[in-house]
Design a protein around this motif. Structure first.
Motif, PDB file in Angstrom:
ATOM      1  N   GLN A 164       0.518  -0.831   0.203  1.00 47.91           N
ATOM      2  CA  GLN A 164       0.205   0.419  -0.160  1.00 47.91           C
ATOM      3  C   GLN A 164       0.549   1.162   0.319  1.00 47.91           C
ATOM      4  O   GLN A 164       0.428   2.418  -0.671  1.00 47.91           O
ATOM      5  CB  GLN A 164      -0.796  -0.498   0.654  1.00 47.91           C
ATOM      6  CG  GLN A 164      -1.617  -1.603   1.047  1.00 47.91           C
ATOM      7  CD  GLN A 164      -3.104  -1.043  -0.090  1.00 47.91           C
ATOM      8  OE1 GLN A 164      -3.674  -0.207  -0.317  1.00 47.91           O
ATOM      9  NE2 GLN A 164      -2.432  -2.371  -0.793  1.00 47.91           N
ATOM     10  N   GLU A 165       1.947   1.377   0.573  1.00 45.96           N
ATOM     11  CA  GLU A 165       3.177   1.894   0.600  1.00 45.96           C
ATOM     12  C   GLU A 165       3.613   2.732  -0.654  1.00 45.96           C
ATOM     13  O   GLU A 165       3.906   4.248  -1.477  1.00 45.96           O
ATOM     14  CB  GLU A 165       4.170   2.161   2.065  1.00 45.96           C
ATOM     15  CG  GLU A 165       4.593   2.911   1.565  1.00 45.96           C
ATOM     16  CD  GLU A 165       6.348   3.105   2.484  1.00 45.96           C
ATOM     17  OE1 GLU A 165       7.535   2.882   2.475  1.00 45.96           O
ATOM     18  OE2 GLU A 165       5.872   1.686   3.297  1.00 45.96           O
ATOM     19  N   MET A 180       2.179   1.540  -3.895  1.00 45.75           N
ATOM     20  CA  MET A 180       0.656   1.586  -4.609  1.00 45.75           C
ATOM     21  C   MET A 180       0.574   4.408  -4.011  1.00 45.75           C
ATOM     22  O   MET A 180       0.179   4.832  -5.004  1.00 45.75           O
ATOM     23  CB  MET A 180      -0.157   1.742  -3.935  1.00 45.75           C
ATOM     24  CG  MET A 180      -0.225  -0.224  -3.970  1.00 45.75           C
ATOM     25  SD  MET A 180      -1.987  -0.838  -4.258  1.00 45.75           S
ATOM     26  CE  MET A 180      -2.303  -0.800  -5.099  1.00 45.75           C
ATOM     27  N   ALA A 181       0.885   3.644  -2.854  1.00 45.91           N
ATOM     28  CA  ALA A 181       0.580   5.479  -2.636  1.00 45.91           C
ATOM     29  C   ALA A 181       1.699   6.600  -3.262  1.00 45.91           C
ATOM     30  O   ALA A 181       1.236   7.312  -3.364  1.00 45.91           O
ATOM     31  CB  ALA A 181       0.643   5.954  -0.778  1.00 45.91           C
ATOM     32  N   LYS A 182       2.898   5.852  -3.400  1.00 44.13           N
ATOM     33  CA  LYS A 182       3.990   6.693  -4.070  1.00 44.13           C
ATOM     34  C   LYS A 182       3.572   6.424  -5.895  1.00 44.13           C
ATOM     35  O   LYS A 182       4.598   6.699  -6.301  1.00 44.13           O
ATOM     36  CB  LYS A 182       5.013   6.001  -4.005  1.00 44.13           C
ATOM     37  CG  LYS A 182       5.632   6.331  -2.209  1.00 44.13           C
ATOM     38  CD  LYS A 182       6.774   5.536  -1.975  1.00 44.13           C
ATOM     39  CE  LYS A 182       6.949   6.068  -0.545  1.00 44.13           C
ATOM     40  NZ  LYS A 182       8.425   5.779  -0.513  1.00 44.13           N
ATOM     41  N   GLN A 197       1.921   1.201 -10.118  1.00 44.13           N
ATOM     42  CA  GLN A 197       0.935  -0.029 -10.139  1.00 44.13           C
ATOM     43  C   GLN A 197       0.960  -1.149 -10.403  1.00 44.13           C
ATOM     44  O   GLN A 197       2.427  -1.730 -10.888  1.00 44.13           O
ATOM     45  CB  GLN A 197       0.618   1.358 -12.206  1.00 44.13           C
ATOM     46  CG  GLN A 197      -0.824   0.008 -12.668  1.00 44.13           C
ATOM     47  CD  GLN A 197      -0.796   0.840 -13.935  1.00 44.13           C
ATOM     48  OE1 GLN A 197       0.360   1.686 -14.252  1.00 44.13           O
ATOM     49  NE2 GLN A 197      -1.648   0.609 -14.527  1.00 44.13           N
TER      50      GLN A 197
END
Length: 328
Positions: free
Chosen positions: A177-178, A180-182, A185
């Motif tokens: 998730q970290e 993905m937040a950055k 993809q």
């Protein structure tokens, strides 16, 4: 405790001796196997590495010999039969993370070496050959990289890739998730492999991904793509990768691991005839780079491995919760 340490080289002995927290150590150069398991009698614990194999037969002998604990000085545990360990009542502890940057940096070193052919350029200039013929590479900036696995090492490699300006797409059954937040993809394996210039493997070896790189998945690769494996040799089907190299579909291969490495790596075989036909074939390709499982091999990582190994041993002796226990 009395600890028998297998698969040791001089550097293992140095760091494990320097960081010892009061245990009685005995070092054995050879890997643990059914043939030498009798050496474990009289010890409380074993300290093992990636090429030590403990199957059900070995664990039956270890139980007879009174072994209570196995300390893995590595993150992977595919060489340990956890079902047999549990049945024998033997705890298995590992070092879950030791300088993931070390392995990630080695993966990038392999990418750069294969791409810009610096190893060949070095050998040429030492012989007075300053020609650039055959040394052309490609820009990493803007190149699509397929990142297979985004654990600690994959995450470290992602940050290196972004520093080079690469376009990164990842495959992992458990997306981070970290990341993905950055902006990272994720996609299916086929989506991630498609059009990738570089494919880099950063995942543990489990039954579900054994030979995940094979004749089928290689078809998703862009023609001329580069494959890097610094994780576990069993992730790739070596004969099928060789076929892809011969056809030119796979343009480059960099491996720091090899499925049959336990018979080769961490020892000097330079005076022997190479009987492993697969690795001999790989070494015949000019676009293949092989290193002998040295991705982890930095001073920082060796210190962390030794420190965590003894923390695991001391926690077992003290009877406190075992944070790094590996379960069935």
């Amino acid at each position: 405790m009395k600890i028998a340490i297998f698969s040791t080289c001089n550097y293992d002995q140095q760091f494990l001796t320097d960081f010892n927290t009061g245990h009685e150590l005995s070092f054995f150069a050879e890997p643990l196997s059914l043939q030498n398991v009798m050496l474990t009698k009289g010890f409380d614990a074993l300290c093992l590495f990636v090429n030590d194999h403990a199957n059900a037969q070995v664990f039956a002998k270890l139980e007879e010999n009174g072994i209570r604990l196995i300390l893995l000085r590595c993150a992977g545990f595919n060489n340990i039969d956890l079902t047999a360990a549990a049945a024998a009542g033997i705890k298995v502890l590992r070092v879950p993370a030791y300088s993931p940057q070390a392995v990630a940096e080695h993966a990038m070193a392999m990418v750069l070496t294969l791409n810009r052919k610096t190893h060949k350029a070095h050998n040429r200039t030492r012989e007075g050959n300053f020609s650039l013929e055959g040394l052309m590479g490609f820009n990493l900036h803007g190149a699509k990289v397929a990142l297979i696995g985004t654990g600690n090492i994959g995450k470290a490699f992602y940050h290196i890739l972004k520093g080079f300006g690469c376009q990164v797409m990842a495959y992992d059954p458990k997306p981070d998730q970290e990341l993905m937040a950055k902006g990272l993809q994720y996609g299916t394996l086929a989506e991630v492999l498609a059009d990738a210039v570089i494919v880099s493997l950063h995942c543990p070896l489990v039954p579900e991904n054994h030979h995940m790189i094979n004749s089928t998945t290689l078809q998703f690769f862009k023609k001329g793509a580069m494959l890097i494996n610094t994780s576990r040799g069993g992730l790739i089907n070596t004969p099928e990768v060789i076929t892809a190299l011969k056809s030119g579909h796979l343009g480059y291969l960099g491996i720091d691991v090899y499925e049959q490495e336990s018979k080769l790596f961490f020892a000097d075989h330079s005076a022997e005839i190479m009987t492993d036909e697969l690795i001999a074939r790989l070494m015949s390709f000019p676009n293949v780079l092989i290193t002998a499982h040295q991705g982890f091999f930095t001073k920082n990582a060796m210190e962390q491995i030794a420190g965590t190994t003894y923390s695991n041993a001391d926690a077992f002796v003290a009877g406190i919760p075992l944070a790094n226990e590996v379960y069935e």
